[in-house]
Design a protein around this motif. Structure first.
Motif, PDB file in Angstrom:
ATOM      1  N   GLU A 156       0.841  -1.198   0.000  1.00  0.00           N
ATOM      2  CA  GLU A 156       0.000   0.000   0.000  1.00  0.00           C
ATOM      3  C   GLU A 156       0.878   1.250   0.000  1.00  0.00           C
ATOM      4  OE1 GLU A 156      -3.812   1.813   2.442  1.00  0.00           O
ATOM      5  OE2 GLU A 156      -2.700   0.121   3.280  1.00  0.00           O
ATOM      6  N   PHE A 157       0.511   2.224  -0.831  1.00  0.00           N
ATOM      7  CA  PHE A 157       1.244   3.488  -0.936  1.00  0.00           C
ATOM      8  C   PHE A 157       0.297   4.672  -0.757  1.00  0.00           C
ATOM      9  CE2 PHE A 157       3.934   0.660  -3.407  1.00  0.00           C
ATOM     10  CZ  PHE A 157       5.211   1.051  -3.054  1.00  0.00           C
ATOM     11  N   TRP A 158       0.812   5.732  -0.155  1.00  0.00           N
ATOM     12  CA  TRP A 158       0.167   7.039  -0.123  1.00  0.00           C
ATOM     13  C   TRP A 158       1.212   8.077  -0.491  1.00  0.00           C
ATOM     14  CZ3 TRP A 158      -4.882   8.262   0.573  1.00  0.00           C
ATOM     15  CH2 TRP A 158      -5.715   7.318   1.175  1.00  0.00           C
ATOM     16  N   ARG A 159       0.885   8.975  -1.391  1.00  0.00           N
ATOM     17  CA  ARG A 159       1.721  10.145  -1.668  1.00  0.00           C
ATOM     18  C   ARG A 159       0.986  11.330  -1.066  1.00  0.00           C
ATOM     19  NH1 ARG A 159       3.238   9.842  -6.927  1.00  0.00           N
ATOM     20  NH2 ARG A 159       5.222   9.012  -6.254  1.00  0.00           N
ATOM     21  N   VAL A 160       1.606  11.949  -0.056  1.00  0.00           N
ATOM     22  CA  VAL A 160       0.955  13.051   0.652  1.00  0.00           C
ATOM     23  C   VAL A 160       1.838  14.290   0.614  1.00  0.00           C
ATOM     24  CG1 VAL A 160      -0.394  11.573   2.199  1.00  0.00           C
ATOM     25  CG2 VAL A 160       1.879  12.257   2.875  1.00  0.00           C
ATOM     26  N   GLN A 161       1.196  15.436   0.461  1.00  0.00           N
ATOM     27  CA  GLN A 161       1.905  16.707   0.571  1.00  0.00           C
ATOM     28  C   GLN A 161       1.650  17.220   1.977  1.00  0.00           C
ATOM     29  OE1 GLN A 161       0.509  18.900  -2.930  1.00  0.00           O
ATOM     30  NE2 GLN A 161       2.608  18.684  -3.667  1.00  0.00           N
ATOM     31  N   VAL A 162       2.740  17.501   2.691  1.00  0.00           N
ATOM     32  CA  VAL A 162       2.664  17.852   4.105  1.00  0.00           C
ATOM     33  C   VAL A 162       3.432  19.135   4.368  1.00  0.00           C
ATOM     34  CG1 VAL A 162       2.404  15.451   4.848  1.00  0.00           C
ATOM     35  CG2 VAL A 162       4.685  16.425   4.633  1.00  0.00           C
ATOM     36  N   LYS A 163       3.128  19.748   5.533  1.00  0.00           N
ATOM     37  CA  LYS A 163       3.906  20.898   5.983  1.00  0.00           C
ATOM     38  C   LYS A 163       3.849  20.962   7.498  1.00  0.00           C
ATOM     39  CE  LYS A 163       0.262  24.155   4.689  1.00  0.00           C
ATOM     40  NZ  LYS A 163       0.031  25.397   3.958  1.00  0.00           N
ATOM     41  N   LEU A 164       4.843  21.642   8.076  1.00  0.00           N
ATOM     42  CA  LEU A 164       4.943  21.740   9.527  1.00  0.00           C
ATOM     43  C   LEU A 164       4.067  22.839  10.108  1.00  0.00           C
ATOM     44  CD1 LEU A 164       8.767  21.169  10.060  1.00  0.00           C
ATOM     45  CD2 LEU A 164       6.885  19.688  10.790  1.00  0.00           C
ATOM     46  N   SER A 165       3.839  23.901   9.365  1.00  0.00           N
ATOM     47  CA  SER A 165       3.002  25.015   9.835  1.00  0.00           C
ATOM     48  C   SER A 165       2.267  25.609   8.643  1.00  0.00           C
ATOM     49  CB  SER A 165       3.851  26.068  10.533  1.00  0.00           C
ATOM     50  OG  SER A 165       4.752  26.660   9.616  1.00  0.00           O
ATOM     51  N   SER A 166       1.341  26.509   8.922  1.00  0.00           N
ATOM     52  CA  SER A 166       0.517  27.065   7.848  1.00  0.00           C
ATOM     53  C   SER A 166       1.314  27.862   6.820  1.00  0.00           C
ATOM     54  CB  SER A 166      -0.596  27.938   8.432  1.00  0.00           C
ATOM     55  OG  SER A 166      -0.029  29.000   9.172  1.00  0.00           O
ATOM     56  N   ASN A 167       2.445  28.437   7.217  1.00  0.00           N
ATOM     57  CA  ASN A 167       3.233  29.233   6.261  1.00  0.00           C
ATOM     58  C   ASN A 167       4.491  28.493   5.783  1.00  0.00           C
ATOM     59  OD1 ASN A 167       4.483  29.367   8.718  1.00  0.00           O
ATOM     60  ND2 ASN A 167       4.915  31.561   8.644  1.00  0.00           N
ATOM     61  N   ALA A 168       4.638  27.224   6.122  1.00  0.00           N
ATOM     62  CA  ALA A 168       5.805  26.437   5.698  1.00  0.00           C
ATOM     63  C   ALA A 168       5.619  25.918   4.276  1.00  0.00           C
ATOM     64  CB  ALA A 168       6.017  25.271   6.654  1.00  0.00           C
ATOM     65  N   ALA A 169       6.736  25.589   3.650  1.00  0.00           N
ATOM     66  CA  ALA A 169       6.696  25.039   2.294  1.00  0.00           C
ATOM     67  C   ALA A 169       6.189  23.591   2.323  1.00  0.00           C
ATOM     68  CB  ALA A 169       8.095  25.071   1.685  1.00  0.00           C
ATOM     69  N   LEU A 170       5.530  23.202   1.240  1.00  0.00           N
ATOM     70  CA  LEU A 170       5.045  21.827   1.113  1.00  0.00           C
ATOM     71  C   LEU A 170       6.199  20.882   0.818  1.00  0.00           C
ATOM     72  CD1 LEU A 170       1.813  22.207  -1.038  1.00  0.00           C
ATOM     73  CD2 LEU A 170       1.941  21.496   1.340  1.00  0.00           C
TER      74      LEU A 170
END
Length: 101
Positions: free
Chosen positions: A67-81
């Motif tokens: 099983e795979f998931w590709r997720v775009q994440v960030k540490l805070s609301s103004n952080a880069a993806l």
């Protein structure tokens, strides 16, 4: 000039929190919680278990679907993806962070 994405291969154990619908909500990696900030992509691939194991364990169930998931994440609301590629091997309970790009 062509821009290319930098990718780091890790295979590190991570904790993944899911919504009630089964979609990743957050990933705990390296002591930090990364919030999923975009629609994740989900798919399955087949494991060539006959090449990696001599026999299939009795009663394990599904031993071929990775099983795979590709997720775009960030540490805070103004952080880069950042893009995390998550993987769970057949019969495993732990998620692996395969790569970051």
């Amino acid at each position: 000039m062509t821009a290319t994405a930098s990718e780091t291969t890790l295979n590190a154990s991570v904790d993944v929190r899911f919504t009630a619908a089964g979609t990743p909500l957050a990933v705990r990696y390296d002591g930090r919680i990364w919030a999923v900030a975009a629609e994740p992509v989900h798919w399955f691939a087949r494991d060539s278990w006959w090449q990696t194991r001599s026999t299939a364990p009795v009663g394990v169930g599904n031993i071929v679907d990775i099983e795979f998931w590709r997720v775009q994440v960030k540490l805070s609301s103004n952080a880069a993806l950042r893009t995390f590629l998550l993987r769970r091997d057949p019969a495993a309970t732990q998620w692996l962070l395969e790569s970051i790009s």
